[in-house]
Design an enzyme around this catalytic site. Sequence first.
Site, PDB file in Angstrom:
ATOM      1  N   GLU A  35       0.877  -1.163   0.000  1.00  0.00           N
ATOM      2  CA  GLU A  35       0.000   0.000   0.000  1.00  0.00           C
ATOM      3  C   GLU A  35       0.921   1.221   0.000  1.00  0.00           C
ATOM      4  OE1 GLU A  35      -2.714   0.340   3.311  1.00  0.00           O
ATOM      5  OE2 GLU A  35      -3.489   2.236   2.536  1.00  0.00           O
ATOM      6  N   ARG A 260       5.003 -12.815   9.642  1.00  0.00           N
ATOM      7  CA  ARG A 260       5.689 -11.570   9.317  1.00  0.00           C
ATOM      8  C   ARG A 260       7.038 -11.552  10.022  1.00  0.00           C
ATOM      9  NH1 ARG A 260       2.917  -7.029   9.601  1.00  0.00           N
ATOM     10  NH2 ARG A 260       4.473  -5.754  10.602  1.00  0.00           N
ATOM     11  N   LYS A 270       4.843   0.724   9.346  1.00  0.00           N
ATOM     12  CA  LYS A 270       4.899   2.003   8.643  1.00  0.00           C
ATOM     13  C   LYS A 270       4.325   3.131   9.496  1.00  0.00           C
ATOM     14  CE  LYS A 270       3.143   0.219   4.870  1.00  0.00           C
ATOM     15  NZ  LYS A 270       2.497   0.017   3.579  1.00  0.00           N
TER      16      LYS A 270
END
Length: 555
Positions: A35, A260, A270
Amino acid sequence: MEPQKKESLNFIEQMIEKDLKEGKYPVIHTRFPPEPNGYLHIGHAKSVCLNFGLAAKYNGKCNLRFDDTNPEKEETEYVESIKKDIQWLGFAWDEREYYASDYFDQLYEFAVALIKKGAAYVCDLSQEEFNALKGTPTVPGKESPYRNRPVEENLQLFGEMKAGKYKNGEKVLRAKIDMSSPNMHMRDPILYRIKHMPHHRTGDTWCIYPTYDFAHGQSDSMEGITHSLCTLEFEVHRPLYNWLISQLEIYPSQQTEFARLNLSYTIVSKRNLRELVEQNHVSGWDDPRMPTLSGIRRRGYPPVAIRRFADTIGVARRNGLTDVAVLEHAVREELNRTAPRVFGILDPVKLIITNWPEGKTETMQAINNPEDEQAGTREMPFGRELYIDRADFMEDPPSPKKWFRLGPDREVRLKYAYIIRCTGFKKDADGNVAEIYAEYDPQTRSGQDTSGKKVKGTLGWVSVADAVTRAEIRLYDRLFRTENLGEIEDDFKNHLNPHSLEINSQAVLEPSLREAKAGDMFQFERIGYFRVDEDSTPDRLVLNRTITLRDTWAK
Ligand code: ATP
Ligand code: MG
């Protein structure tokens, strides 16, 4: 030491090999779906290496797809940085650069198709009412009073939503699935919301935007993605993705989840990284302390080290914490092979060779990289006045068995030059050693030593007359001082390491550094690895410490 070849396949490779063998897919097709709402970080690198790496390994393809469904936080700056970072890591997507926003027309048609078959409806509940009805994981939700609107009315309202007739939040489009499902994501999830807001690519064309959950699976399907790999938090979304695919009767991409990357002493989010940038805890997304790929690049981590790191850690089905030392080891291993050695002295003190004639200079040959024969040698001027590191001298050293370096009456070799004996030293008014005196032995020139002398200590040095003194050395250390930032309860910013940056402006460097340019990497012998920073100017050479020679954090 080359990294060990992995013999066994990870669970994703096993699945792919089985799928290929059974002819389920003629070729595999993966994608990396960022994204564009921030810069890529080391966690993303794991996913990039996995998706592009699998495509390369199995002769398949990997798309780059920007999941840009949310106009609020997305920007072109991020798109550009993401592309640069993936290229830097060493991967190419050729012409396969896609955007979820390119699918807005098709996604709208999918939504209309769902409405027509009674599988989606327009809902007018306010946010509060919506929340009140949604239930909890253990308490079933309640159906919206708008759930049974006739198809025609839904079609009309959805068309009006698109046309801009309603305000933000006034209506949403929801899937009609099951308000009592134990999976909250199946309780009539939102597919479209109204946002009167321009999008970084579609401008003012749309005022309704698909949710991530509605866009992601359909985008995979439209691109013919065979293996859609994502992190574990999307496991609970998978039943919804599969439901949408089967309702729409479109190509079924197969989603598989992996753990992850969580890295010790490191934040991989982020949102948190943006906070550090916006609140000026760091100088920007590319601050060399940041775990962003742009930060790591500026710090001097080589991309091959990151790819090897990703290979080493592999993929697992359970979340864990990876030791950042594994990454640092990969960086040292690569730089040890590739970075030329130079003499850089961080805390210089003058050494005067009293039996060396004034004004005389000899040229010494220094080896650029003992790990790399091709790297050759360079010339170093040697004269009466030199700099050595203050840490290499002790006024009153312990026994020669414990202290190999310089002290009164002790002998050491000046690397690539002569053996010297310390004959004395002078202190300044504050009691600090200001000058050290020594005599050299002319029989001991490196490579032509006829003295038979053996000394244990070898010191780096730089000729005073030739030294580069306009250096700014940025000594970076880990940005956080807490090992597992996933376990803290307070603000992550309380865990910043106050010593993550120290600036050294007194260092002296050997004259070959005069030619250095941004991006060059060096090992300062016995000290660490450094990269010439883009902030350098003709008057000031800025070097970032990439990493120390040895792990100073290990217990
Ligand atoms: P963040 O939490 O930092 O915002 P994100 O998952 O929201 O990360 P995306 O841009 O959606 O960021 O991520 C793109 C891809 O990278 C996704 O497939 C995501 O699963 C993967 N990814 C993100 N963080 C990690 C991580 N720490 N380890 C492995 N893969 C990750
Ligand atoms: Mg995400």
